[in-house]
Design an enzyme around this catalytic site. Structure first.
Site, PDB file in Angstrom:
ATOM      1  N   ARG A  69       0.838  -1.213   0.000  1.00  0.00           N
ATOM      2  CA  ARG A  69       0.000   0.000   0.000  1.00  0.00           C
ATOM      3  C   ARG A  69       0.867   1.256   0.000  1.00  0.00           C
ATOM      4  O   ARG A  69       0.929   1.985  -0.987  1.00  0.00           O
ATOM      5  CB  ARG A  69      -0.955  -0.015   1.208  1.00  0.00           C
ATOM      6  CG  ARG A  69      -2.128   0.966   1.099  1.00  0.00           C
ATOM      7  CD  ARG A  69      -1.795   2.422   1.421  1.00  0.00           C
ATOM      8  NE  ARG A  69      -1.335   2.627   2.787  1.00  0.00           N
ATOM      9  CZ  ARG A  69      -0.921   3.802   3.254  1.00  0.00           C
ATOM     10  NH1 ARG A  69      -0.891   4.879   2.462  1.00  0.00           N
ATOM     11  NH2 ARG A  69      -0.473   3.915   4.490  1.00  0.00           N
ATOM     12  N   ASP A  70       1.549   1.500   1.083  1.00  0.00           N
ATOM     13  CA  ASP A  70       2.330   2.726   1.203  1.00  0.00           C
ATOM     14  C   ASP A  70       3.477   2.757   0.202  1.00  0.00           C
ATOM     15  O   ASP A  70       3.853   3.823  -0.286  1.00  0.00           O
ATOM     16  CB  ASP A  70       2.864   2.840   2.633  1.00  0.00           C
ATOM     17  CG  ASP A  70       3.445   4.209   2.934  1.00  0.00           C
ATOM     18  OD1 ASP A  70       3.067   5.179   2.268  1.00  0.00           O
ATOM     19  OD2 ASP A  70       4.289   4.301   3.841  1.00  0.00           O
ATOM     20  N   HIS A 122       6.926   4.479  12.356  1.00  0.00           N
ATOM     21  CA  HIS A 122       6.961   4.444  10.893  1.00  0.00           C
ATOM     22  C   HIS A 122       7.965   5.501  10.439  1.00  0.00           C
ATOM     23  O   HIS A 122       7.647   6.686  10.335  1.00  0.00           O
ATOM     24  CB  HIS A 122       5.559   4.760  10.356  1.00  0.00           C
ATOM     25  CG  HIS A 122       5.417   4.651   8.875  1.00  0.00           C
ATOM     26  ND1 HIS A 122       4.565   3.764   8.266  1.00  0.00           N
ATOM     27  CD2 HIS A 122       6.011   5.333   7.858  1.00  0.00           C
ATOM     28  CE1 HIS A 122       4.620   3.896   6.965  1.00  0.00           C
ATOM     29  NE2 HIS A 122       5.506   4.856   6.687  1.00  0.00           N
ATOM     30  N   HIS A 174      10.862   7.189   7.872  1.00  0.00           N
ATOM     31  CA  HIS A 174      11.420   7.332   6.531  1.00  0.00           C
ATOM     32  C   HIS A 174      12.919   7.597   6.665  1.00  0.00           C
ATOM     33  O   HIS A 174      13.376   8.115   7.678  1.00  0.00           O
ATOM     34  CB  HIS A 174      10.729   8.476   5.790  1.00  0.00           C
ATOM     35  CG  HIS A 174       9.346   8.128   5.331  1.00  0.00           C
ATOM     36  ND1 HIS A 174       8.851   8.496   4.105  1.00  0.00           N
ATOM     37  CD2 HIS A 174       8.342   7.445   5.936  1.00  0.00           C
ATOM     38  CE1 HIS A 174       7.611   8.060   3.967  1.00  0.00           C
ATOM     39  NE2 HIS A 174       7.285   7.419   5.071  1.00  0.00           N
ATOM     40  N   CYS A 232       5.784   9.538   0.170  1.00  0.00           N
ATOM     41  CA  CYS A 232       4.475  10.136   0.399  1.00  0.00           C
ATOM     42  C   CYS A 232       4.163  11.047  -0.777  1.00  0.00           C
ATOM     43  O   CYS A 232       4.894  12.010  -1.024  1.00  0.00           O
ATOM     44  CB  CYS A 232       4.445  10.941   1.699  1.00  0.00           C
ATOM     45  SG  CYS A 232       2.866  11.782   1.969  1.00  0.00           S
ATOM     46  N   ASN A 275      10.489   4.633   2.563  1.00  0.00           N
ATOM     47  CA  ASN A 275      10.316   4.041   3.878  1.00  0.00           C
ATOM     48  C   ASN A 275      11.564   3.264   4.293  1.00  0.00           C
ATOM     49  O   ASN A 275      12.396   2.891   3.458  1.00  0.00           O
ATOM     50  CB  ASN A 275       9.136   3.069   3.842  1.00  0.00           C
ATOM     51  CG  ASN A 275       7.812   3.761   3.681  1.00  0.00           C
ATOM     52  OD1 ASN A 275       7.418   4.557   4.520  1.00  0.00           O
ATOM     53  ND2 ASN A 275       7.110   3.457   2.603  1.00  0.00           N
TER      54      ASN A 275
END
Length: 311
Positions: free
Chosen positions: A24-25, A217, A219, A250, A259
């Site tokens: 997803r991300d 989470h 980055h 993002c 990420n």
């Protein structure tokens, strides 16, 4: 897996749950959508590697995230493994309707700690976005569906600068009071450093938010993601978000690079003697396979190093 020795550090958890966010991300940031059959195989490979939490897709309107417009078809293609959670991102009640109709048992909502990002990402103020999420969370919990709350811009915002910890705490408390079952703290543009991570986690626990409900989470924009993860583990966090091969960023924050790569995280955790249940070699094979389909090498240092050893 590490051939070079295991040396634990005191005060760290014995086991960490990795929330794999690549499907997803990771894929939402790609310039062009991948075929749905590739996405389905990606998810199946991640589960086969040992992941027990794989963030699968999003029910955000296709106009905003066209890369994930095939959410229903993708979920219909998957064979759901026992003991594996497949959360999907749900922005509103319409998205929840779609998720429940497909039997989804884990959803996520996506909030912001800053006003500018809330407006750019959700076209709403922070208060308005929380008002939108409240009935989604309430109804999901009534249906015994787990709700993860992503909270972005927890350390810095490209438009507003440094984000005070108290602002993050205030929004986090409201999300958890709604009934969210997990809180993922997002360093959306990768500007956190270990001291700031420790300070924010301390502020959250002092405010009554249980550390067992907190995920991180990170980055890797400034190369700090692994250091920040270690700081979080030292403060009791046992849930870490990561993306196979370092996929993602993002789409609404242009300074957000990839990420934390799951393989890099696994190498660190293995060397510390921390269990995850994920097979690093299988995951590397999966990331190499995905890199071939994306037409570029993986940015993960561990993938680069160990893929070379396989040749």
């Amino acid at each position: 897996m590490t051939a070079y020795g295991v040396t634990p550090l005191s005060g760290l958890p014995a086991r960490v749950t990795i929330c794999e966010v690549g499907p997803r991300d990771g894929l939402q940031n790609e310039a062009r959508p991948l075929p749905v059959e590739v996405k389905a195989e990606f998810i199946e490979r991640l589960v086969d590697a040992g992941h027990t939490v794989v963030e699968t897709t999003s029910f955000v309107h296709p106009r905003w995230v066209p890369q994930l417009a095939d959410a229903e078809e993708l979920l219909g293609r998957l064979t759901f493994a026992d003991g594996v959670r497949y959360p999907v991102l749900v922005p509103n009640e319409r998205g929840l309707d779609r998720a429940l109709a497909l039997g989804v048992r884990d959803i996520a909502v996506f909030a912001s700690a800053t006003e500018t990002f809330a407006r750019r990402n959700l076209n709403r103020t922070v208060d308005e976005s929380l008002t939108m999420f409240a009935p989604v969370v309430e109804r999901a919990r009534r249906e015994d569906v787990r709700v993860r709350a992503y909270l972005s811009m927890c350390f810095g915002d490209p438009w507003e600068g440094e984000v005070p910890a108290q602002r993050v705490v205030d929004v986090a408390k409201r999300l958890m009071a709604m009934g969210c079952t997990e809180l993922s703290l997002g360093d959306t543009i990768g500007v956190a450093t270990p001291g700031r991570v420790a300070a924010l986690l301390g502020a959250l626990t002092s405010a009554g938010i249980g550390i067992e409900t907190v995920a991180v989470h990170f980055h890797d924009t400034y190369g700090q993601a692994l250091a920040n993860t270690l700081a979080a583990l030292q403060h009791g966090v046992t849930i870490v978000d990561a993306s196979a091969g370092g996929l993602g960023g993002c789409p609404y924050a242009k300074s957000a690079t990839g990420n934390l790569a799951t393989e890099d995280l696994l190498w660190q955790l293995a060397g510390l003697g921390i269990e995850t249940g994920v097979d690093l070699r299988k995951l590397i094979d999966t990331s190499v396979w995905m890199a071939e389909r994306l037409g570029r090498p993986s940015p993960s240092r561990t993938v680069t190093a160990l893929a070379k050893e396989n040749r």
